[in-house]
Design an enzyme around this catalytic site. Structure first.
Site, PDB file in Angstrom:
ATOM      1  N   SER A 157       0.836  -1.193   0.000  1.00 19.76           N
ATOM      2  CA  SER A 157       0.000   0.000   0.000  1.00 19.76           C
ATOM      3  C   SER A 157       0.882   1.259   0.000  1.00 19.76           C
ATOM      4  O   SER A 157       1.670   1.441  -0.924  1.00 19.76           O
ATOM      5  CB  SER A 157      -0.958  -0.052   1.194  1.00 19.76           C
ATOM      6  N   ASP A 250      -9.714  -3.910  -5.219  1.00 26.93           N
ATOM      7  CA  ASP A 250      -8.950  -2.832  -4.603  1.00 26.93           C
ATOM      8  C   ASP A 250      -9.083  -1.577  -5.470  1.00 26.93           C
ATOM      9  O   ASP A 250      -8.855  -1.635  -6.682  1.00 26.93           O
ATOM     10  CB  ASP A 250      -7.484  -3.266  -4.504  1.00 26.93           C
ATOM     11  N   HIS A 280      -7.984  -4.939  -1.002  1.00 27.86           N
ATOM     12  CA  HIS A 280      -6.824  -4.263  -0.453  1.00 27.86           C
ATOM     13  C   HIS A 280      -6.602  -4.743   0.989  1.00 27.86           C
ATOM     14  O   HIS A 280      -7.540  -4.869   1.761  1.00 27.86           O
ATOM     15  CB  HIS A 280      -7.082  -2.750  -0.448  1.00 27.86           C
TER      16      HIS A 280
END
Length: 328
Positions: A157, A250, A280
């Site tokens: 991320s 995501d 995600h």
């Protein structure tokens, strides 16, 4: 677009308990809730041969490092791992499970960096902290037992975003990197992400992306800086071979795949490991998602290859749709 059964169960459990989205909480509450959720989802804690904490000089004071060493002696291939959390949440504790598993599975030394967080320290503080730590590790290779010819960066991320940015800085100022592991990275801060699960407060969604972005970028114009949005860099040639992990549900999926395509077009050996039906955060939650375990095994196989190590048991992540974008 099918939702994986484990994702459906996860979403239902969060809805049943009324778990509030992080973007509705105060920073203090969100930071505590984020760490608690990751610890709950990480599964069994793996033991490694050694874990120790260090403090090193950074651009604006000391930075914490946590060093994970597998069994073995002498200089080891080493991964600098940058934790996720939208540049706003997280600490060296956040990636503890990931670091332990990769240290054992590759095997390699893994070092995670406690970079400064926004909004207290907005962009580009985290980027420069991570680059400074990477350079310090390379310069102190003997002390840390690092093989400087086999040094990689990675993260999930926001950590994937930072790893990509660090490769741009390392290309100009060193050190030379052997690989980059980018797990559902944020690569473009300039637009609104397309989110198949948009509006679902039980999942990471476009509101989450915007909440983190407003904390990280004190000046919205910084969104066009390649160190904030690596996808916007004019030139990606000469960067280290990459594995880009993406998840179908995501909101960052498309930009991660576009970044992989741009790396490939620039001649960088690049592979995408895409996980249909996943969300995600799944990589950090192998205790909840089988594909989290598979994706970590895929990351380990990639690092073994780039470090020139013997093949391991789980070279293929069965849940992924793998694409060798650039033959690497």
């Amino acid at each position: 677009m099918a939702v994986h059964p484990e994702v459906a169960a996860y979403r239902a459990a969060r809805a049943a308990t009324g778990t509030p989205p992080l973007y509705t909480q105060t920073l203090t509450e969100a930071r505590a809730a984020d760490l608690a959720a990751i610890r709950a989802g990480t599964g069994a804690v793996e033991q490694v041969a050694e874990v120790r904490d260090e403090r090193i000089p950074g651009p604006a004071g000391e930075l914490p490092l946590r060093v994970y060493r597998p069994t073995g002696s002498g200089p080891l291939p080493t991964l600098l791992y940058f934790f996720g959390g939208g540049w706003t949440l997280g600490s060296v504790d956040t990636a503890d499970g990931i670091c332990r598993r990769l240290a054992n599975a590759v095997p390699c030394q893994v070092i995670t960096v406690g970079y400064r967080l926004a909004p207290e320290h907005p962009f580009p503080a985290a980027v420069h902290d991570c680059h400074a730590a990477t350079r310090w590790v390379a310069e102190h290779a003997d002390r840390l037992g690092v093989d400087p010819a086999r040094l990689a960066v990675g993260g999930d991320s926001a950590g994937g975003n930072l790893a990509a940015a660090v490769t741009l800085l390392c290309r100009a100022d060193g050190p030379t990197l052997a690989a980059q592991l980018l797990v559902y990275p944020n690569t473009d801060q300039t637009g609104d992400p397309a989110d198949p699960a948009d509006g679902d407060p039980t999942l990471f969604n476009s509101r989450s992306v915007a909440w983190y972005r407003t904390h990280y970028l004190a000046d919205p114009a910084h969104a066009r800086d390649p160190l904030a949005s690596p996808l916007l860099a004019d030139d990606l040639t000469g960067l280290p071979p990459a594995l880009v992990v993406t998840a179908e549900l995501d909101p960052l999926c498309a930009q991660g795949q576009r970044y992989a395509q741009r790396l490939d077009a620039a001649g960088v050996p690049t592979r995408v490991a895409h996980y249909p039906g996943m969300i995600h955060g799944f990589f950090a939650m192998p205790g909840v998602f089988t594909d989290g375990r598979r994706a970590q095994a895929d990351a380990a196989a990639f690092l073994r290859e780039r470090f020139g190590l013997p093949s391991g048991r789980d070279e293929v992540a069965d849940g992924a749709t793998g694409t060798a974008v650039g033959g690497g």
